[in-house]
Design a protein around this motif. Structure first.
Motif, short mmCIF file in Angstrom:
data_model
loop_
_atom_site.label_atom_id
_atom_site.label_comp_id
_atom_site.label_asym_id
_atom_site.label_seq_id
_atom_site.Cartn_x
_atom_site.Cartn_y
_atom_site.Cartn_z
N THR A 189 5.06 2.41 10.66
CA THR A 189 4.36 1.43 11.50
C THR A 189 5.18 0.17 11.71
OG1 THR A 189 3.27 0.66 9.52
CG2 THR A 189 2.04 2.16 10.92
N GLU A 191 -1.80 -2.30 8.09
CA GLU A 191 -1.09 -1.32 7.27
C GLU A 191 0.37 -1.72 7.15
OE1 GLU A 191 -2.03 2.70 8.83
OE2 GLU A 191 -3.81 1.69 9.61
N SER A 209 -7.68 -5.99 9.19
CA SER A 209 -6.93 -5.19 8.24
C SER A 209 -5.61 -4.76 8.87
CB SER A 209 -7.76 -3.99 7.74
OG SER A 209 -8.28 -3.27 8.80
N ASP A 259 -2.74 2.47 2.02
CA ASP A 259 -1.95 1.24 2.00
C ASP A 259 -2.64 0.09 2.74
OD1 ASP A 259 -1.58 2.68 4.42
OD2 ASP A 259 0.12 1.38 4.91
N ILE A 260 -3.85 0.32 3.24
CA ILE A 260 -4.46 -0.70 4.09
C ILE A 260 -4.77 -1.96 3.28
CG2 ILE A 260 -6.89 0.00 3.87
CD1 ILE A 260 -7.11 -0.39 6.92
N LYS A 270 4.26 6.99 7.15
CA LYS A 270 4.07 6.24 8.39
C LYS A 270 5.28 5.38 8.67
CE LYS A 270 0.23 4.65 6.85
NZ LYS A 270 -1.04 4.04 6.59
N THR A 296 3.93 6.60 2.70
CA THR A 296 2.70 7.10 3.28
C THR A 296 2.97 7.97 4.51
OG1 THR A 296 2.53 5.17 4.67
CG2 THR A 296 1.39 5.07 2.57
N SER A 343 2.26 -2.73 -0.06
CA SER A 343 0.96 -3.41 0.10
C SER A 343 0.56 -4.09 -1.20
CB SER A 343 -0.12 -2.41 0.52
OG SER A 343 0.14 -1.93 1.81
N PRO A 384 -6.47 4.76 5.33
CA PRO A 384 -5.11 4.63 4.78
C PRO A 384 -5.09 3.96 3.41
CG PRO A 384 -5.28 3.72 7.00
CD PRO A 384 -6.67 3.93 6.52
#
Ligand SMILES: Cc1ncc(COP(=O)(O)O)c(C=O)c1O
Ligand SMILES: N[C@@H](CCSC[C@H](N)C(=O)O)C(=O)O
Length: 442
Positions: free
Chosen positions: A436, A333, A331, A387-388, A434, A432, A340, A385
């Motif tokens: 990342t 993010e 998985s 959005d995962i 984040k 979100t 996503s 999460p």
């Protein structure tokens, strides 16, 4: 943002970047026979004697509800037992390193059989990242069955130890977990649970690994069970659940539940599962090799990827100590729910679907699909999460899969192309909270 018109350039860049030079995951080596098996696991998977009076190569399907002859005969009624199901159960026991295996109508059916042994007042210690259906069943038992259910971070043996009490009759684990791919120390937790209470039943959901890659009974668990709907069958053409046990009394209890409730696997599905499991070794080898490449590909472009085969996984060492391969579910993010969604909707070969372990590659958003039954507030509390994205890698040509993923990332606006065809990520939109993603300069 790059437009959707550049897949050829991406393909060029990907070939250059990803099909050369990466370490493959350590080759799983379930090659030495164990627990009375005569041959290596890949051989045992295909090696069955049909026992048929005509020496048929394939096990006959006893498509019959009843068997004539009266008291004392081996079979009377298919709810209680059926020769095709028995053949599968013996085969699965051998594959799972178990003294006995029982097969039922789904993975959740298996979980139901196991948890039906609980009584009001009993306590279950389990994980904080679980398949949504397992979470739903445990919540039902908590709200309606008088069972105390404690969810803890099972990656930390100390937290599990703290949660154990004299009332703990069951510890229910998933490893790797679905969908956060967290690993759990099966041996460590089994020892702690048995020390706290010798009768405590440690049950491990082995769906993500299959017996080809992991054997929880060998690590001290009392029960291993899994959704046969996934890797064991491999083609998404049947539902099944398989339970493996070494303890005879526990096996008898589970059989009692299966006969009483009528959830034993039907003859035709037993036959289909017998057929599917023969190719488990070749499917899993191919799928996890491709999954490893795809995990590297995404990680190198700045996505937060969760996959047991990545050295960056905090439990990489633990996983390698208890499993023989990384499997084919990963998985990642993106930093944005909308992004996503766009990625998931843009793939062509990765089909949008729940489930995993199929020969076809699949893509999903767990919070919208497999884990939608978990209350959004609880998902937040458990740091799942929104959005995962979960990828389940199949047996298709790896370059085709890479190209499909690449064009989807471009189409969704998750990456940009640079002049020489290399990919680079845009920073997420912060939805979100984040960040990342990184920009990956060529
Ligand atoms: C980890 C895990 N366990 C159990 C199940 C339940 O299996 P089934 O769908 O065959 O009931 C699933 C998926 O459904 C799963 O992902
Ligand atoms: N609608 C189903 C969802 C099944 S999810 C199947 C699988 N375990 C996965 O993780 O994708 C339900 O409500 O159970």
């Amino acid at each position: 943002m790059a437009g959707p018109s550049a897949p050829a350039v991406i393909a060029k860049g990907l070939k250059h970047l990803d099909l050369d030079g990466h370490d493959l995951p350590p080759s799983p080596a379930p090659s030495s026979p164990s627990n009375g098996r005569k041959y290596a696991l890949a051989t045992e998977l295909v090696y069955t004697d049909s026992g048929d009076q005509y020496n048929s190569s394939s096990v006959p399907i006893y498509q019959s509800a009843t068997f004539k002859g009266g008291p004392g005969q081996e079979y009377d009624y298919t709810r209680s037992g059926n020769p095709t199901r028995t053949h599968l159960e013996r085969h699965m026991a051998k594959i799972m390193n178990a003294n006995r295996a029982l097969v039922v109508s789904s993975g959740m059916g298996a979980c139901d059989v196991i948890t039906r042994t609980l009584k009001p007042g009993d306590e279950v210690v389990t994980g904080d990242d679980l398949y949504g259906g397992t979470n739903r069943l445990l919540t039902y038992l908590k709200e309606n069955g008088g069972i105390i259910v404690k969810h803890v971070d099972t990656t930390k043996v100390d937290l599990v130890k703290q949660a154990l009490s004299s009332k703990t009759t069951m510890v229910l684990l998933e490893t790797p977990t679905n969908p956060l791919i967290k690993m759990v120390d099966i041996a460590g937790i089994s020892a702690a649970a048995h020390e706290a209470s010798p009768d405590c039943c440690v049950a491990v959901d082995n769906t993500m690994m299959s017996p080809y890659l992991q054997n929880p009974l060998d690590l001290g668990a009392d029960v291993t069970y899994e959704s046969g709907t996934k890797y064991l069958s491999g083609h998404h053409d049947l539902m099944a659940g398989v339970i493996g046990i070494n303890n005879a009394a526990l096996g008898d209890k589970f059989y009692f539940m299966i006969n009483s409730t009528g959830c034993g696997l039907a003859p035709f599905d037993s036959w289909l599962l017998l057929r599917g499991v023969k190719t488990l070794a070749v499917r899993m080898e191919k799928q996890q090799e491709s999954a490893m490449r795809i995990a590297h590909f995404l990680e190198e472009r700045g996505f937060k990827v969760r996959y047991p085969g990545l050295k960056s996984h905090p439990q990489y060492a633990l996983h390698n100590s208890q499993a023989r391969g990384a499997g084919a579910v990963l998985s990642f993010e993106t930093g944005s729910i909308n992004l996503s969604e766009r990625i998931v909707e843009s793939t062509k070969l990765f089909g949008i679907s729940v489930s995993f372990g199929c020969v076809n590659s699949l893509i999903s958003m767990p919070c919208r699909m497999s884990h939608a039954s978990i209350d959004p507030a609880l998902r937040k509390e458990r740091a799942l999460p929104e959005d995962i994205i979960r990828l389940c890698v199949g047996i298709e040509d790896l370059q085709d899969l890479m190209d499909d993923l690449s064009q989807a990332l471009v189409r969704a606006g998750a990456v940009r192309l640079t002049s020489d065809g290399f990919m680079a990520l845009e920073v997420g939109d912060g939805e979100t909270g984040k960040t990342t993603m990184v920009v990956d300069e060529p």
